[in-house]
Design an enzyme around this catalytic site. Structure first.
Site, mmCIF file in Angstrom:
data_model
loop_
_atom_site.group_PDB
_atom_site.id
_atom_site.type_symbol
_atom_site.label_atom_id
_atom_site.label_comp_id
_atom_site.label_asym_id
_atom_site.label_seq_id
_atom_site.Cartn_x
_atom_site.Cartn_y
_atom_site.Cartn_z
ATOM 1 N N TYR A 31 0.820 -1.206 0.000
ATOM 2 C CA TYR A 31 0.000 0.000 0.000
ATOM 3 C C TYR A 31 0.852 1.254 0.000
ATOM 4 O O TYR A 31 2.069 1.189 0.165
ATOM 5 C CB TYR A 31 -0.969 -0.007 1.189
ATOM 6 C CG TYR A 31 -0.340 0.312 2.531
ATOM 7 C CD1 TYR A 31 0.487 -0.596 3.170
ATOM 8 C CD2 TYR A 31 -0.555 1.539 3.155
ATOM 9 C CE1 TYR A 31 1.066 -0.298 4.398
ATOM 10 C CE2 TYR A 31 0.013 1.845 4.380
ATOM 11 C CZ TYR A 31 0.831 0.917 4.993
ATOM 12 O OH TYR A 31 1.416 1.226 6.197
ATOM 13 N N ARG A 50 8.552 3.918 -4.471
ATOM 14 C CA ARG A 50 8.462 3.019 -3.311
ATOM 15 C C ARG A 50 7.433 1.918 -3.577
ATOM 16 O O ARG A 50 7.646 0.757 -3.217
ATOM 17 C CB ARG A 50 8.101 3.834 -2.060
ATOM 18 C CG ARG A 50 8.182 3.028 -0.793
ATOM 19 C CD ARG A 50 8.112 3.893 0.440
ATOM 20 N NE ARG A 50 6.806 4.516 0.622
ATOM 21 C CZ ARG A 50 6.509 5.362 1.608
ATOM 22 N NH1 ARG A 50 7.429 5.682 2.501
ATOM 23 N NH2 ARG A 50 5.309 5.886 1.722
ATOM 24 N N ARG A 99 -7.714 -21.667 -1.155
ATOM 25 C CA ARG A 99 -6.720 -20.935 -0.381
ATOM 26 C C ARG A 99 -5.449 -21.776 -0.275
ATOM 27 O O ARG A 99 -5.488 -22.883 0.238
ATOM 28 C CB ARG A 99 -7.302 -20.671 1.013
ATOM 29 C CG ARG A 99 -6.351 -20.032 1.992
ATOM 30 C CD ARG A 99 -7.024 -19.984 3.365
ATOM 31 N NE ARG A 99 -6.161 -19.348 4.352
ATOM 32 C CZ ARG A 99 -5.190 -19.961 5.018
ATOM 33 N NH1 ARG A 99 -4.937 -21.244 4.801
ATOM 34 N NH2 ARG A 99 -4.461 -19.316 5.902
ATOM 35 N N HIS A 101 -1.065 -21.197 0.487
ATOM 36 C CA HIS A 101 -0.091 -20.181 0.889
ATOM 37 C C HIS A 101 0.747 -19.708 -0.303
ATOM 38 O O HIS A 101 0.924 -18.519 -0.512
ATOM 39 C CB HIS A 101 0.836 -20.720 1.985
ATOM 40 C CG HIS A 101 0.152 -20.820 3.311
ATOM 41 N ND1 HIS A 101 -0.847 -21.726 3.552
ATOM 42 C CD2 HIS A 101 0.312 -20.116 4.455
ATOM 43 C CE1 HIS A 101 -1.276 -21.572 4.789
ATOM 44 N NE2 HIS A 101 -0.585 -20.600 5.366
ATOM 45 N N LYS A 146 6.481 -1.825 2.061
ATOM 46 C CA LYS A 146 5.257 -1.249 2.633
ATOM 47 C C LYS A 146 4.111 -2.242 2.444
ATOM 48 O O LYS A 146 3.276 -2.118 1.544
ATOM 49 C CB LYS A 146 4.951 0.114 1.976
ATOM 50 C CG LYS A 146 4.076 1.005 2.849
ATOM 51 C CD LYS A 146 4.240 2.451 2.464
ATOM 52 C CE LYS A 146 3.180 3.352 3.095
ATOM 53 N NZ LYS A 146 3.077 3.277 4.540
ATOM 54 N N GLU A 178 11.903 2.744 14.352
ATOM 55 C CA GLU A 178 11.006 3.798 13.855
ATOM 56 C C GLU A 178 9.702 3.704 14.632
ATOM 57 O O GLU A 178 9.576 2.890 15.548
ATOM 58 C CB GLU A 178 10.754 3.605 12.354
ATOM 59 C CG GLU A 178 10.136 2.259 12.022
ATOM 60 C CD GLU A 178 9.865 2.035 10.548
ATOM 61 O OE1 GLU A 178 9.770 3.005 9.785
ATOM 62 O OE2 GLU A 178 9.735 0.851 10.173
HETATM 63 N N1 PMP Z 1 7.490 4.103 8.888
HETATM 64 C C1 PMP Z 1 6.392 3.344 8.789
HETATM 65 C C2 PMP Z 1 6.407 1.966 9.369
HETATM 66 C C3 PMP Z 1 5.235 3.841 8.149
HETATM 67 O O1 PMP Z 1 4.147 3.089 8.036
HETATM 68 C C4 PMP Z 1 5.255 5.164 7.641
HETATM 69 C C5 PMP Z 1 4.026 5.731 6.981
HETATM 70 N N2 PMP Z 1 3.984 5.442 5.620
HETATM 71 C C6 PMP Z 1 6.433 5.924 7.771
HETATM 72 C C7 PMP Z 1 7.535 5.351 8.399
HETATM 73 C C8 PMP Z 1 6.523 7.324 7.237
HETATM 74 O O2 PMP Z 1 6.555 7.304 5.840
HETATM 75 P P1 PMP Z 1 6.080 8.553 4.980
HETATM 76 O O3 PMP Z 1 6.904 9.716 5.415
HETATM 77 O O4 PMP Z 1 6.344 8.151 3.576
HETATM 78 O O5 PMP Z 1 4.617 8.756 5.270
#
Ligand code: PMP
Length: 280
Positions: A31, A50, A99, A101, A146, A178
């Site tokens: 996403y 990305r 279904r 995997h 992502k 993070e």
């Molecule tokens: N880290 C994570 C795990 C996230 O989900 C996000 C949000 N997308 C970010 C960092 C920040 O990314 P961005 O600045 O692209 O929104």
């Protein structure tokens, strides 16, 4: 609300996916969230890169990628977005019965869902700063993708909400990686630190912009892991994301930083970021 689902614009009530969709069954999808400034999608090429990378790493073949930008703008019109928009888009591997995997033997088409909504500005958080809590980072080792598999951060984020915090900051082996949906920065002696690009973090677009601003304004910035036990030796903290932009952190767990005042360098970075966004 009008959404885009599997090649069609539909009212949300009529938008359906199969229960056999692999996004639903396995969180087998990727996403992006993108916002506008001046009604223009901010750093769209970065988001697109990305997304391409996420698709590539998860081996989801999505051919219509170049049409996404127009679909988002079309949705902004269809939904009468008054001011700024927040777009969400998700691509799953698609739907297959039975279904299994591993990927289905028969070729399937990915499922696409795109929505836009009016963006809620969080001015108060950005002016006053926020509280964050520390949580163990129990995610997988491909946080650079992502992916829609978000259960570990859903739980950490819920814990933050229950503790009246805006975000949970994740700690892996004593290092800060993070936030659940933000990147984390700390400042000491006028040098900014943030976790390096690696499998342990998502390379946030806002993070990238902050690094560019540091370079432009000759602020020393180091992509190094911040050690949890050293947190108290830093002067300022902030988090970044598409929706939180640059948000000062004024308390971590039970520690109130700087009498709860956002830091000086954080505030000047906010100002230059704001200017950049206004001129976008
Ligand atoms: N880290 C994570 C795990 C996230 O989900 C996000 C949000 N997308 C970010 C960092 C920040 O990314 P961005 O600045 O692209 O929104």
């Amino acid at each position: 609300m009008m959404v885009f689902i599997n090649n069609r614009f539909l009212p949300i009530e009529e938008a359906h996916i199969s229960p056999f969709d692999r996004g639903f069954l396995f969180a087998d999808g990727v996403y992006e969230s993108i916002r506008t400034y001046n009604k223009k999608l901010f750093r769209y090429p970065d988001h697109l890169d990305r997304l391409k990378r996420s698709l590539n790493e998860t081996r989801i073949e999505f051919k219509e990628i170049e049409s996404i930008e127009n679909i988002i703008y079309e949705l902004m019109i269809k939904n009468d977005i008054e001011d700024e928009a927040l777009a969400y888009l998700q691509i799953s591997r698609g739907s297959a019965i039975p279904r299994t995997h591993s990927f289905p033997k028969k070729k399937i088409s990915p499922s696409t869902f795109i929505s836009v909504q009016n963006l809620k500005e969080n001015t108060k958080e950005q002016t006053d700063g926020v509280k964050v809590i520390l949580q163990e980072d129990v995610r997988w080792l491909r946080c650079d993708i992502k992916s829609t598999s978000l259960l570990p951060v859903v739980l950490a984020s819920q814990k933050a909400t229950e503790e009246n915090a805006a975000e949970a900051i994740l700690v892996r082996d004593g290092m800060i990686t993070e936030g659940t949906h933000t990147n984390f920065f700390a400042i000491k002696n006028e040098t900014i630190y943030t976790a390096p690009k690696s499998r342990f973090i998502l390379e946030g677009i806002t993070r990238k912009v902050v690094l560019e601003l540091c370079e432009r304004f000759k602020i020393d910035c180091r992509e190094e892991f911040i050690v949890k036990d050293d947190l108290k030796s830093f002067d300022e903290f902030f988090i970044t994301s598409t929706t939180k932009e640059i948000t000062p952190v004024t308390s971590i767990d039970y520690w109130t930083i700087n009498n709860g005042e956002p830091g000086k360098i954080t505030k000047s970075l906010q100002a230059v970021f704001k200017k950049l966004a206004e001129d976008y």
